[in-house]
Design a protein around this motif. Structure first.
Motif, PDB file in Angstrom:
ATOM      1  N   HIS A   8     -26.603 110.370  24.633  1.00 51.35           N
ATOM      2  CA  HIS A   8     -26.834 109.617  23.394  1.00 51.35           C
ATOM      3  C   HIS A   8     -25.844 110.148  22.359  1.00 51.35           C
ATOM      4  O   HIS A   8     -25.702 111.365  22.200  1.00 51.35           O
ATOM      5  N   HIS A  45     -33.237 104.411  21.575  1.00 53.33           N
ATOM      6  CA  HIS A  45     -32.805 104.554  20.208  1.00 53.33           C
ATOM      7  C   HIS A  45     -31.570 103.687  19.986  1.00 53.33           C
ATOM      8  O   HIS A  45     -31.688 102.640  19.429  1.00 53.33           O
ATOM      9  N   ASP A  50     -33.743 111.017  23.865  1.00 51.56           N
ATOM     10  CA  ASP A  50     -34.773 110.567  22.909  1.00 51.56           C
ATOM     11  C   ASP A  50     -35.987 109.934  23.618  1.00 51.56           C
ATOM     12  O   ASP A  50     -37.121 110.016  23.119  1.00 51.56           O
ATOM     13  N   ASP A  61     -27.574 114.549  16.492  1.00 54.69           N
ATOM     14  CA  ASP A  61     -28.504 115.640  16.786  1.00 54.69           C
ATOM     15  C   ASP A  61     -28.393 116.106  18.240  1.00 54.69           C
ATOM     16  O   ASP A  61     -28.846 117.201  18.581  1.00 54.69           O
ATOM     17  N   HIS A  62     -27.756 115.296  19.079  1.00 56.61           N
ATOM     18  CA  HIS A  62     -27.524 115.699  20.485  1.00 56.61           C
ATOM     19  C   HIS A  62     -26.035 115.850  20.798  1.00 56.61           C
ATOM     20  O   HIS A  62     -25.681 116.591  21.698  1.00 56.61           O
ATOM     21  N   HIS A 118     -36.031 116.197  22.590  1.00 54.14           N
ATOM     22  CA  HIS A 118     -36.854 116.657  21.463  1.00 54.14           C
ATOM     23  C   HIS A 118     -38.240 116.991  22.021  1.00 54.14           C
ATOM     24  O   HIS A 118     -38.812 116.201  22.782  1.00 54.14           O
ATOM     25  N   TYR A 157     -42.891 109.289  17.293  1.00 53.02           N
ATOM     26  CA  TYR A 157     -41.447 109.168  17.509  1.00 53.02           C
ATOM     27  C   TYR A 157     -41.099 107.801  18.108  1.00 53.02           C
ATOM     28  O   TYR A 157     -40.128 107.155  17.689  1.00 53.02           O
ATOM     29  N   PHE A 193     -35.617 113.439   8.814  1.00 57.42           N
ATOM     30  CA  PHE A 193     -34.594 113.012   9.775  1.00 57.42           C
ATOM     31  C   PHE A 193     -33.993 111.708   9.272  1.00 57.42           C
ATOM     32  O   PHE A 193     -34.701 110.837   8.776  1.00 57.42           O
ATOM     33  N   GLU A 204     -25.897 110.005  19.110  1.00 57.37           N
ATOM     34  CA  GLU A 204     -26.357 110.447  17.786  1.00 57.37           C
ATOM     35  C   GLU A 204     -26.133 111.955  17.652  1.00 57.37           C
ATOM     36  O   GLU A 204     -26.294 112.725  18.605  1.00 57.37           O
TER      37      GLU A 204
HETATM   38 FE1  FEO Z   1     -31.443 109.229  18.366  1.00 58.87          FE
HETATM   39 FE2  FEO Z   1     -32.557 112.416  18.786  1.00 58.87          FE
HETATM   40  O1  FEO Z   1     -31.343 111.077  18.321  1.00 58.87           O
END
Ligand code: FEO
Length: 401
Positions: A77, A144, A163, A81-82, A220, A189, A23, A79
């Motif tokens: 969020h 995050h 996150d 990935d979301h 996640h 994490y 990641f 980022e």
């Molecule tokens: Fe900070 Fe799962 O992205």
């Protein structure tokens, strides 16, 4: 995978990414991950909370094939990935309004080239009724990035946390239950992305802790159906407490530094100090980050290379600094070939270490009795310092979490 019902009107959707192993081009994912999104349907409106990583967009679209309308798309969020599938979802549902925190709006515009007129910002504590389902937005920065927020659904007592409380864990299980593997993955994490902001994370924990919670649904890993466990674990991780635990990070070029490390590791164990050894050329930095959550002492072992510490050691200590762990004490040991810097110069060349410097033990070439005696002295000092810590946690707590 099809959508899965959590309770009436609330469904999980998203993707389990079994094969992902890295990641941010940095963080190892030994157990894969998942990108969870959630669909909340009221009597009047429908909301989708978060999306998935861009390469997985087709799977999300298949899960939405029989969903004719989405009124609100909530981005907790920015980022990717979301948020990465947001542009596709906004094209599929032209009536949908994107909701996010004020700090998220410019990030979403910058990172995804989204039209600002589709984005509506929500204030901390603001509520939105979907008809029998209320979305209450809670600003929880720095779980995050600075813009992160959560959504609480009071009718069903669910916190959608993105996150926050998440775990990189690929599993077919929707719920965490009492699986200790989930807590370990969540700790890893937390260490990797939230530990640098633990004081702010602590405030966010206090913000969500009074909520009535049946579930914490992160973006996640599995959903927590016993949310008290993960909240208690987070409270311990963000606290100032450390364990009677020493980490020894090292590389060795011709074996001398390794002889010193092996001696020190045994000397610490003989004195009742839990110790973990990391040979840095083959270290899982996620596991190292996890151990930094509650270690009291960091020992760095390095050969001298071109008059300074080994570059691999420099990189590892730089990462340790970035993670801002609770370390109380630091020591540096190692071997040099033909000329060594004075200990303080070595210390200056590893500028990223935090904590009180207990000792430096260096030798020329192979360690001999004098060096081993010095290492015994260092082990004794570490054991004494740990014993004197008022806020040291019992070892079993560290093992459990
Ligand atoms: Fe900070 Fe799962 O992205």
């Amino acid at each position: 995978m099809k959508r899965r019902v959590i309770c009436a009107g609330v469904e999980w959707l998203g993707v389990v990414d079994w094969n992902r192993r890295l990641f941010d081009a940095l963080i190892p994912l030994p157990d894969g991950t998942s990108y969870n999104a959630y669909l909340v349907r009221g009597t009047e409106k429908t909301a989708l909370l978060d999306t998935v990583d861009p390469p997985m967009t087709d799977q999300l679209l298949r899960q939405l094939e029989d969903v004719p309308r989405i009124d609100y798309l909530v981005s907790h969020h920015a980022e990717q990935d979301h948020s990465g599938a947001i542009p596709t979802i906004l094209r599929k549902y032209p009536e949908a309004q994107l909701l996010c925190s004020p700090k998220a709006k410019p990030l979403l515009v910058d990172h995804l080239d989204l039209p600002p007129e589709r984005i509506l910002t929500v204030e901390d504590g603001q509520e939105l009724s979907l008809g029998g389902k209320t979305l209450r937005f809670l600003h929880t920065p720095w779980v995050h990035w600075p813009e992160t927020m959560c959504t609480y659904l009071p009718e069903d007592q669910i916190l959608f946390s993105c996150d926050f409380f998440g775990s990189h864990l690929a599993t077919s299980q929707l719920y965490a239950g009492e699986d200790p593997e989930v807590l370990q993955a969540a700790k890893r994490y937390y260490a990797e992305i939230m530990m640098p902001f633990r004081k702010i994370v602590a405030k966010n924990i206090e913000k969500v802790r009074p909520l009535e919670l049946k579930y914490i649904a992160p973006s996640h890993g599995p959903i927590y159906d016993r949310p008290g466990q993960i909240i208690a674990a987070y409270q311990q991780w963000v606290s100032d407490r450390v364990s009677n635990f020493a980490l020894v990070l090292y590389v060795s070029m011709h074996g001398s530094t390794e002889l010193m490390v092996n001696y020190l590791v045994a000397a610490l164990a003989d004195r009742g100090v839990r110790v973990q050894k990391y040979e840095l050329s083959s270290t899982d930095i996620g596991k190292l980050a996890m151990d930094l959550v509650d270690a009291a002492t960091l020992v760095v072992g390095t050969p001298t290379v071109h008059g300074g510490p080994h570059p691999v050691v420099f990189a590892a200590t730089n990462l340790a600094k970035a993670l801002r762990p609770k370390l109380k004490y630091v020591a540096i040991i190692g071997s040099y070939g033909w000329g060594g810097k004075e200990p303080e110069q070595i210390r200056e060349l590893i500028p990223n270490l935090q904590g009180e410097l207990l000792d430096t033990v260096f030798c020329k070439g192979l360690p001999r009795q004098e060096t081993f005696s010095a290492l015994d002295g260092l082990a004794e000092r570490i054991a004494q310092k740990h014993a004197a810590l008022q806020d040291v946690s019992p070892q079993k707590e560290h093992v459990r979490l």
